[in-house]
Scaffold this active site. Structure first.
Site, short mmCIF file in Angstrom:
data_model
loop_
_atom_site.label_atom_id
_atom_site.label_comp_id
_atom_site.label_asym_id
_atom_site.label_seq_id
_atom_site.Cartn_x
_atom_site.Cartn_y
_atom_site.Cartn_z
N CYS A 184 0.88 -1.18 0.00
CA CYS A 184 0.00 0.00 0.00
C CYS A 184 0.91 1.22 0.00
CB CYS A 184 -0.92 0.00 1.22
SG CYS A 184 -1.80 -1.56 1.47
N ASP A 215 -0.56 0.28 -5.27
CA ASP A 215 -1.64 0.98 -4.58
C ASP A 215 -2.96 0.70 -5.30
OD1 ASP A 215 -1.68 3.09 -2.22
OD2 ASP A 215 -3.31 3.61 -3.59
N ASP A 268 2.00 -1.46 5.01
CA ASP A 268 1.54 -0.26 5.72
C ASP A 268 0.07 -0.05 5.33
OD1 ASP A 268 2.06 2.11 7.37
OD2 ASP A 268 1.80 3.24 5.51
N CYS A 321 -0.91 3.88 11.31
CA CYS A 321 -0.81 5.13 12.07
C CYS A 321 -2.04 5.23 12.99
CB CYS A 321 -0.68 6.34 11.15
SG CYS A 321 -1.86 6.39 9.80
#
Length: 778
Positions: A184, A215, A268, A321
C-alpha cells in the site's frame, strides 16, 4: 448581467461591514476562530479519551502529557536522500548554512528552535524542528529556508516525511539484492526509502533487487510515480491492484517459470489514522470506534496476502498510524494464529537505538460505536456478528497468547519524542503457510475445488482471487514456497502476443480502471536503432541493451527507457496478470535532426547516473569553475571553459556530451561529491540540459545562492534557464505530448495521451527538434 453582478457585490460588502467582529478583530469571528471566518476545530473527543483510558494504552501517570501532545501541532521533519553520493554535501550545507541562519530567530513571538537530528535515524540523515508547515510557508524570515526545502524536495535530495513514517523501512532491513513489495505504497515516502536502500552502493548502476510499489487507487499511483521518479532508479515498478488480492507473479528461472516470492514486504495498511490527530485535526470530531471495526477485516486480508507472498526466511513489516488494538495487535494475533507457526514476531527492540516505544498489548476489549464493551467473542449478541468478528479479540488460550510474544510489537506514543502515534510489528516467515502445504495439481488435471477452511472474515484470498492457478498449484507437504514451480506456464496466452511486448491485462482477466496505459516494448537485440547509439557513445560491451524499452509499437521511437534485468524478467512474464502504471528510467531522447550529428538520440539527465558507467566516449572532464559557468550561463563559448576542458571539447563532433566533475581531495573546501551532467556540444559553444531545480541544487552545493526573485524571472535572470523557444529541461523536455514523469506517468488530466505516450509532436516536444528551433548551441 454586469449591473446585477455589481449590485450583488455591493450588497455583500454592506453585509460584511454590518457583521460584528469582522473588521475590528482582523477578520476573526469574535476572536474565537482563525482568520477568514473559519471556526477553530475543538480538540476534544470524550469517547476517544474514554476508549483509550479503558484500554490503558498509555503508561500510568502519562495520560495528561499524552493528550497535551496530541493537541500540539506536529513538528516539521525532513530526511536527506541517503543513496546519492552528495548526501553528505547536503547535510554539510544544511548544518553550516541554513541551520545557522535560524539561530536566535523569532517568528510571531515564538523562538525558532534550531533543527535537531532524530536520535534513532542513522547517520544524521533525518531532522526535526518546531516550525510548523504554516509558519514555514508564511514567514518572510524563513523564505530562503523554505525555498531550499521546496527546491531540494523536487530534485529528490530531501523528502519531507513524518518522523514515525520513517520507521517501517528501517526495520525492514532491506539490502541491494532483495526483492521488495510495498503493498500500500502511495503517496510514496516509504517507497523512496526502500529505493535508497537498494542503491546503497552508488557504483552499482543495476542492483540485483527491485521494489514493486502497489496501490489500489489509480490516481494515487501517479503521485507515487512522481515521488519515485525523483530518485531516478531503474529498479522500481508501480502497479495498480487491490493489495488484499494482489496477483502472484511468475519469473523465468533457467527456462522454467517459478513463482516470485519477495525477500521483504512492507505492509503499511489503510487505517483509521487516529495517531495522526496532530496534523489531521478532522480526526478529533470524526473519530469513532466503528472505523476500526470496519477496517479490521481488510487489514487482516492484506497482511495475510503479504505473508503468502513472502519467501521463507523473509521479513514483513506490518504498520498503521492508528493506536487502536483492533487494527494493530488483533490483526497480528489473528495472522499468527492462522499461520500455525509459519510466522513469528521478531524482536527488534535493539535495532533502532534511541527510539522510544512501549510494548504491544496482550489484552484488550472491543467497543461498539455507541460505547458498549465486549471482552470475548462469546459475549457478542448474534445481531452484532456482522460488525464484530472473533478475530478482533485476543486468543483465549494463555499459553498460545504468551507464545505469540505480542509485547514485541512497537507502539510509538506522541508525547515520548514529539511525534505522531504509530504501531509497527516485524514478522519473519519460518515455513510455508499451512494452506500452501498441499500436494500439487498434476499437469492437465482439472482444477479441484479448494478444501473447505473454517469460516473467517479475513479468510485468505476470500472472494477476490485474481489468478485461480495460484490456489490450484498447491505445494507438497514439507516443500518450501521458494521451490514452487508453476506447471501451467504453457496455458498462458504468451504464444499469441508479440515477443518483448508487455501490454496491459485484457478486460477478461481484470477489470480495467483508471487511465489506459501504453505497452512496454523491449528493443529487440537486432534492432537497427541501437548500433549508431552504441558507436556514438562507445558503450561498454557489458551494457545490457536487452533492458532498453519504449512505450510504442508503431512509428518512431522517441524515448528510450531502461529497467534492471530482474524487472525485465517480471515484466515479460506477467503482462497478463498485473496492471503496470510505471517502470523504467529515461536514458535517451530522440532529436529530429539527430542523424546529422551521427546519432539520433541525446542523453537524458534523468538517467545519466545509471548510464554513465557504460559510456566511454563524449565525456568532458570539467573543473568546479567550469560547472559554475555551465550552470549560470546560457550558451557559454568554449573559450570560457578552463584550458583542460577547452582542449577536450574543441575537436569533438557536435552532439550530446557528458560533463563530469571529479572532486579534488587535496582541496577540502571545494565540492567533494562527483557530478555528472548532460550537455550539448554546438558549433562554438556548449550548454547543459539539466532541470531547473537540479541546477539550483548544484549551485547551492558550491556555495552560490540564487535570489528568490531571480528564480521567478525569465531566461535572462535564472541561471541556465530555458529560452522561450526551448522547454526547461532542454530538447526532449516534457510537453503536452510527453508527460514529464517518464514511462507510464500519464496525468489524470491527460488520459488520452496516456502514460509516456510516444506521439508525433512539434520540434519543441519529445523530438528535441532542430538545433536552431530548440535553443541548441550552434
Amino acid at each position: 448581467m454586469g449591473r446585477r453582478s455589481r449590485g450583488r457585490r455591493l450588497q455583500q460588502q454592506q453585509q460584511q461591514q454590518q457583521r460584528p467582529g469582522s473588521a475590528e478583530d482582523g477578520g476573526k469571528r469574535n476572536g474565537a476562530g482563525w482568520e477568514g471566518g473559519y471556526p477553530e476545530i475543538v480538540k476534544e473527543n470524550k469517547l476517544f479519551e474514554h476508549y483509550y483510558q479503558e484500554l490503558k494504552i498509555v503508561p500510568e501517570g502519562e495520560w495528561d502529557q499524552f493528550m497535551g501532545a496530541l493537541r500540539e501541532p506536529l513538528p516539521a521533519t525532513l530526511r536527506i536522500t541517503g543513496y546519492k553520493s552528495h548526501a553528505k554535501e547536503i547535510l554539510h550545507c544544511l548544518k553550516n548554512k541554513y541551520f545557522k541562519e535560524l539561530e536566535d530567530l523569532e517568528v510571531d513571538g515564538q523562538k525558532v528552535e534550531v533543527p535537531q537530528p532524530l536520535s534513532w535515524y542513522p547517520e544524521e540523515l533525518a531532522w526535526h524542528t518546531n516550525l510548523s508547515r504554516k509558519i514555514l510557508r508564511k514567514s518572510p524570515q524563513l523564505e530562503k529556508f523554505h525555498q531550499f526545502l521546496v527546491s531540494e524536495t523536487e530534485s529528490g535530495n530531501i523528502s519531507r516525511q513524518e518522523a514515525v513514517s520513517m520507521i517501517p523501512p528501517l526495520l525492514l532491513n532491506a539490502h541491494p539484492h532483495h526483492k521488495i513489495l510495498d503493498m500500500c505504497a502511495a503517496p510514496g515516502s516509504k517507497t523512496t526509502q526502500l529505493i535508497e536502500m537498494l542503491h546503497a552502493d552508488m557504483n552499482v548502476p543495476f542492483p540485483e533487487g527491485f521494489v514493486i510499489a502497489n496501490d489500489v487507487d489509480n490516481r494515487r499511483c501517479y503521485l507515487l510515480v512522481h515521488q519515485a521518479k525523483r530518485l531516478g532508479s531503474p529498479c522500481i515498478m508501480v502497479v495498480n491492484h487491490d493489495a488484499s488480492c494482489i496477483p502472484r507473479l511468475q519469473v523465468d528461472v533457467n527456462g522454467r517459470k517459478e513463482i516470485l516470492f519477495y525477500d521483504r514486504i512492507l505492509c503499511d495498511v489503510p487505517c483509521s489514522g487516529d495517531g495522526t490527530m496532530r496534523k489531521n485535526v478532522d480526526v478529533w470530531k470524526k473519530w469513532s470506534a466503528l472505523n476500526s471495526l470496519q477496517l479490521h477485516g481488510l487489514q487482516l486480508r492484506i497482511a495475510t496476502r503479504g505473508a503468502e507472498q513472502l519467501v521463507e526466511g523473509g521479513r514483513m513489516v506490518y504498520s498503521t498510524c492508528s493506536l487502536n488494538p483492533i487494527e494493530d495487535e488483533a490483526v497480528i494475533a489473528s495472522l499468527l494464529e492462522k499461520s500455525e507457526g509459519a510466522l513469528e514476531l521478531a524482536d527488534v527492540s535493539s535495532e533502532l537505538p534511541g527510539l522510544k516505544w512501549v510494548p504491544g498489548l496482550s489484552q484488550w476489549k472491543v467497543m461498539t460505536k455507541d460505547g458498549q464493551w465486549f471482552t470475548s467473542w462469546d459475549d457478542v449478541p448474534h445481531n452484532r456478528h456482522t460488525q464484530i468478528r472473533p478475530t478482533m479479540f485476543p486468543p483465549k488460550d494463555p499459553e498460545k497468547l504468551q507464545a505469540m510474544h505480542l509485547e514485541r510489537c512497537l507502539r510509538i506514543l506522541p508525547h515520548h519524542q514529539n511525534t505522531g502515534g504509530f504501531f509497527v510489528a516485524v514478522l519473519v516467515k519460518k515455513a510455508s503457510m499451512p494452506w500452501n502445504k498441499r500436494p500439487p495439481k498434476l499437469q492437465g488435471e482439472l482444477a479441484e475445488p479448494r478444501a473447505p477452511v473454517p469460516p473467517s472474515p479475513a479468510e485468505p484470498m476470500a472472494g477476490c482471487t485474481s489468478d485461480t492457478s495460484e490456489l490450484e498449484s498447491k505445494l507438497a507437504p514439507g516443500i518450501s514456497d521458494t521451490g514452487a514451480v508453476e506447471r501451467a506456464e504453457n496455458m498462458d496466452s504468451s504464444g499469441s502476443k508479440r515477443d518483448g511486448v508487455c501490454g496491459p491485462p485484457p478486460s477478461k482477466k481484470m477489470k480495467l480502471f483508471g487511465f489506459k496505459e501504453d505497452p512496454f516494448v523491449f528493443i529487440p537485440e537486432d534492432d537497427p536503432l541501437f548500433p549508431p547509439i552504441q558507436k556514438f557513445y562507445a558503450l561498454d560491451p557489458s551494457f545490457p541493451k536487452t533492458n532498453l524499452l519504449t512505450r510504442t509499437t508503431e512509428g518512431k521511437k522517441r524515448q528510450l527507457y531502461m529497467v534492471s534485468k530482474e524487472l525485465r524478467n517480471v515484466l515479460l512474464n506477467n503482462s497478463e496478470r498485473m496492471k503496470v502504471i510505471n517502470t523504467g528510467i529515461k536514458v535517451w531522447c530522440r532529436n529530429n535532426s539527430g542523424e546529422e550529428f551521427d546519432c539520433a538520440f541525446r542523453l537524458a539527465q534523468e538517467g545519466i547516473y545509471t548510464l554513465y558507467p557504460f559510456i566511454n566516449s563524449r565525456i568532458i572532464t570539467v573543473s568546479i569553475e567550469d560547472v559554475q559557468v555551465l550552470l549560470t550561463q546560457e550558451n557559454p563559448f568554449f573559450r570560457k571553459l578552463s584550458s583542460e576542458a577547452y582542449s577536450q571539447v574543441k575537436d569533438m563532433a557536435k552532439g550530446s556530451v557528458v560533463l563530469k566533475y571529479e572532486p579534488d581531495p587535496t582541496k577540502p573546501d571545494t565540492l567533494q561529491c562527483p557530478i555528472v551532467l548532460c550537455g550539448w556540444r554546438g558549433k562554438a559553444s556548449v550548454r547543459t540540459f539539466v532541470p531547473r531545480n537540479e541546477r539550483l541544487h548544484y549551485l547551492r552545493m558550491m556555495g552560490l545562492e540564487v535570489p528568490v526573485g531571480k528564480k521567478r524571472e525569465g531566461a535572462a535572470a535564472a541561471p541556465g534557464a530555458a529560452s522561450p523557444a526551448e522547454p526547461e529541461d532542454g530538447p526532449g523536455a516534457a510537453s503536452p505530448a510527453e508527460p514529464e514523469h517518464g514511462p507510464g506517468a500519464g496525468s489524470p488530466a491527460e488520459p488520452e495521451v496516456g502514460a509516456g505516450a510516444e506521439q508525433e509532436a512539434g520540434p519543441d516536444a519529445s523530438s528535441g527538434g532542430d538545433p536552431a528551433e530548440a535553443g541548441l548551441p550552434r
